[in-house]
Design a protein around this motif. Structure first.
Motif, PDB file in Angstrom:
ATOM      1  N   ALA A 167      37.536  31.556  59.668  1.00  0.00           N
ATOM      2  CA  ALA A 167      38.386  31.518  58.489  1.00  0.00           C
ATOM      3  C   ALA A 167      38.329  32.844  57.765  1.00  0.00           C
ATOM      4  O   ALA A 167      37.373  33.619  57.909  1.00  0.00           O
ATOM      5  CB  ALA A 167      37.946  30.396  57.545  1.00  0.00           C
ATOM      6  N   ALA A 168      39.376  33.109  57.031  1.00  0.00           N
ATOM      7  CA  ALA A 168      39.441  34.306  56.195  1.00  0.00           C
ATOM      8  C   ALA A 168      39.976  33.881  54.841  1.00  0.00           C
ATOM      9  O   ALA A 168      40.970  33.159  54.776  1.00  0.00           O
ATOM     10  CB  ALA A 168      40.351  35.355  56.829  1.00  0.00           C
ATOM     11  N   ALA A 169      39.325  34.308  53.790  1.00  0.00           N
ATOM     12  CA  ALA A 169      39.751  33.916  52.442  1.00  0.00           C
ATOM     13  C   ALA A 169      39.815  35.141  51.556  1.00  0.00           C
ATOM     14  O   ALA A 169      38.834  35.881  51.441  1.00  0.00           O
ATOM     15  CB  ALA A 169      38.781  32.891  51.862  1.00  0.00           C
ATOM     16  N   GLY A 170      40.952  35.337  50.939  1.00  0.00           N
ATOM     17  CA  GLY A 170      41.133  36.478  50.058  1.00  0.00           C
ATOM     18  C   GLY A 170      40.882  36.106  48.615  1.00  0.00           C
ATOM     19  O   GLY A 170      41.371  35.078  48.138  1.00  0.00           O
ATOM     20  N   VAL A 171      40.123  36.937  47.918  1.00  0.00           N
ATOM     21  CA  VAL A 171      39.845  36.714  46.501  1.00  0.00           C
ATOM     22  C   VAL A 171      39.953  38.032  45.751  1.00  0.00           C
ATOM     23  O   VAL A 171      39.935  39.100  46.352  1.00  0.00           O
ATOM     24  CB  VAL A 171      38.428  36.122  46.300  1.00  0.00           C
ATOM     25  CG1 VAL A 171      38.331  34.740  46.932  1.00  0.00           C
ATOM     26  CG2 VAL A 171      37.369  37.044  46.874  1.00  0.00           C
ATOM     27  N   GLY A 172      40.056  37.933  44.432  1.00  0.00           N
ATOM     28  CA  GLY A 172      40.009  39.136  43.625  1.00  0.00           C
ATOM     29  C   GLY A 172      41.288  39.500  42.915  1.00  0.00           C
ATOM     30  O   GLY A 172      41.350  40.540  42.259  1.00  0.00           O
ATOM     31  N   GLY A 173      42.315  38.678  43.042  1.00  0.00           N
ATOM     32  CA  GLY A 173      43.559  38.996  42.360  1.00  0.00           C
ATOM     33  C   GLY A 173      43.422  38.870  40.858  1.00  0.00           C
ATOM     34  O   GLY A 173      42.412  38.411  40.341  1.00  0.00           O
ATOM     35  N   GLY A 174      44.451  39.301  40.151  1.00  0.00           N
ATOM     36  CA  GLY A 174      44.433  39.208  38.700  1.00  0.00           C
ATOM     37  C   GLY A 174      45.589  39.964  38.099  1.00  0.00           C
ATOM     38  O   GLY A 174      46.509  40.388  38.808  1.00  0.00           O
ATOM     39  N   LEU A 175      45.512  40.131  36.785  1.00  0.00           N
ATOM     40  CA  LEU A 175      46.545  40.839  36.038  1.00  0.00           C
ATOM     41  C   LEU A 175      46.038  42.231  35.704  1.00  0.00           C
ATOM     42  O   LEU A 175      44.920  42.389  35.191  1.00  0.00           O
ATOM     43  CB  LEU A 175      46.868  40.065  34.758  1.00  0.00           C
ATOM     44  CG  LEU A 175      47.819  40.734  33.759  1.00  0.00           C
ATOM     45  CD1 LEU A 175      49.200  40.908  34.377  1.00  0.00           C
ATOM     46  CD2 LEU A 175      47.897  39.906  32.477  1.00  0.00           C
ATOM     47  N   VAL A 176      46.848  43.232  35.972  1.00  0.00           N
ATOM     48  CA  VAL A 176      46.450  44.608  35.704  1.00  0.00           C
ATOM     49  C   VAL A 176      47.681  45.379  35.233  1.00  0.00           C
ATOM     50  O   VAL A 176      48.811  45.051  35.617  1.00  0.00           O
ATOM     51  CB  VAL A 176      45.823  45.258  36.962  1.00  0.00           C
ATOM     52  CG1 VAL A 176      46.835  45.351  38.089  1.00  0.00           C
ATOM     53  CG2 VAL A 176      45.214  46.601  36.651  1.00  0.00           C
ATOM     54  N   GLN A 177      47.453  46.376  34.409  1.00  0.00           N
ATOM     55  CA  GLN A 177      48.566  47.198  33.938  1.00  0.00           C
ATOM     56  C   GLN A 177      48.955  48.219  34.996  1.00  0.00           C
ATOM     57  O   GLN A 177      48.128  48.617  35.838  1.00  0.00           O
ATOM     58  CB  GLN A 177      48.167  47.930  32.661  1.00  0.00           C
ATOM     59  CG  GLN A 177      48.106  47.031  31.438  1.00  0.00           C
ATOM     60  CD  GLN A 177      47.924  47.817  30.152  1.00  0.00           C
ATOM     61  OE1 GLN A 177      47.318  48.894  30.147  1.00  0.00           O
ATOM     62  NE2 GLN A 177      48.425  47.285  29.055  1.00  0.00           N
ATOM     63  N   ALA A 178      50.173  48.643  34.954  1.00  0.00           N
ATOM     64  CA  ALA A 178      50.651  49.676  35.874  1.00  0.00           C
ATOM     65  C   ALA A 178      49.751  50.901  35.766  1.00  0.00           C
ATOM     66  O   ALA A 178      49.359  51.299  34.678  1.00  0.00           O
ATOM     67  CB  ALA A 178      52.088  50.040  35.561  1.00  0.00           C
ATOM     68  N   GLY A 179      49.420  51.464  36.919  1.00  0.00           N
ATOM     69  CA  GLY A 179      48.522  52.600  36.959  1.00  0.00           C
ATOM     70  C   GLY A 179      47.070  52.209  37.133  1.00  0.00           C
ATOM     71  O   GLY A 179      46.212  53.060  37.396  1.00  0.00           O
TER      72      GLY A 179
END
Length: 125
Positions: free
Chosen positions: A2-14
């Protein structure tokens, strides 16, 4: 496996963000690990992939120079370091794995064997 992606979120441009792909039940050296993304209303596209055994990496043109993919065999992890993020990078990001002997074409075609749940990256302008 299995492969699981984590770490997304909200970030400002740049800004920057690091996604992690947790690979379990697979030997990293035997697989190509790739990151894909799908924005609302658009088709899924391959972003980057890596073979830890050969150290070869591939990047989609729009992320070259901004994103870096890396692997840590000891931790069985693959990372996507995203810098200089743009609003158009907003998407759900998925990590996926395919056996190395299936070739790099599998990544180009999106024909991966294992897919993780997506993680949402939102880049605000």
């Amino acid at each position: 496996g299995a492969a699981a992606g984590v770490g997304g979120g909200l970030v400002q441009a740049g800004g920057s963000l690091r996604l992690s792909c947790v690979v379990s039940g697979l030997t990293l050296d035997d697989y190509i690990i790739g990151w894909f993304r799908q924005a609302t209303g658009k088709e899924r596209e391959g972003v980057s992939c890596i073979s830890s055994s050969t150290s070869r990496t591939v990047y989609e043109d729009s992320v070259k120079g901004r994103f870096t993919i890396s692997s840590d065999n000891a931790k069985n992890m693959v990372y996507l370091h995203m810098n200089s993020l743009k609003p158009e990078d907003t998407a759900v990001y998925y990590c996926a794995a395919v056996p190395l002997d299936r070739g790099w074409g599998a990544f180009i075609k999106g024909s991966m064997e294992y897919w993780g749940k997506g993680t949402l990256v939102t880049v605000s302008s």
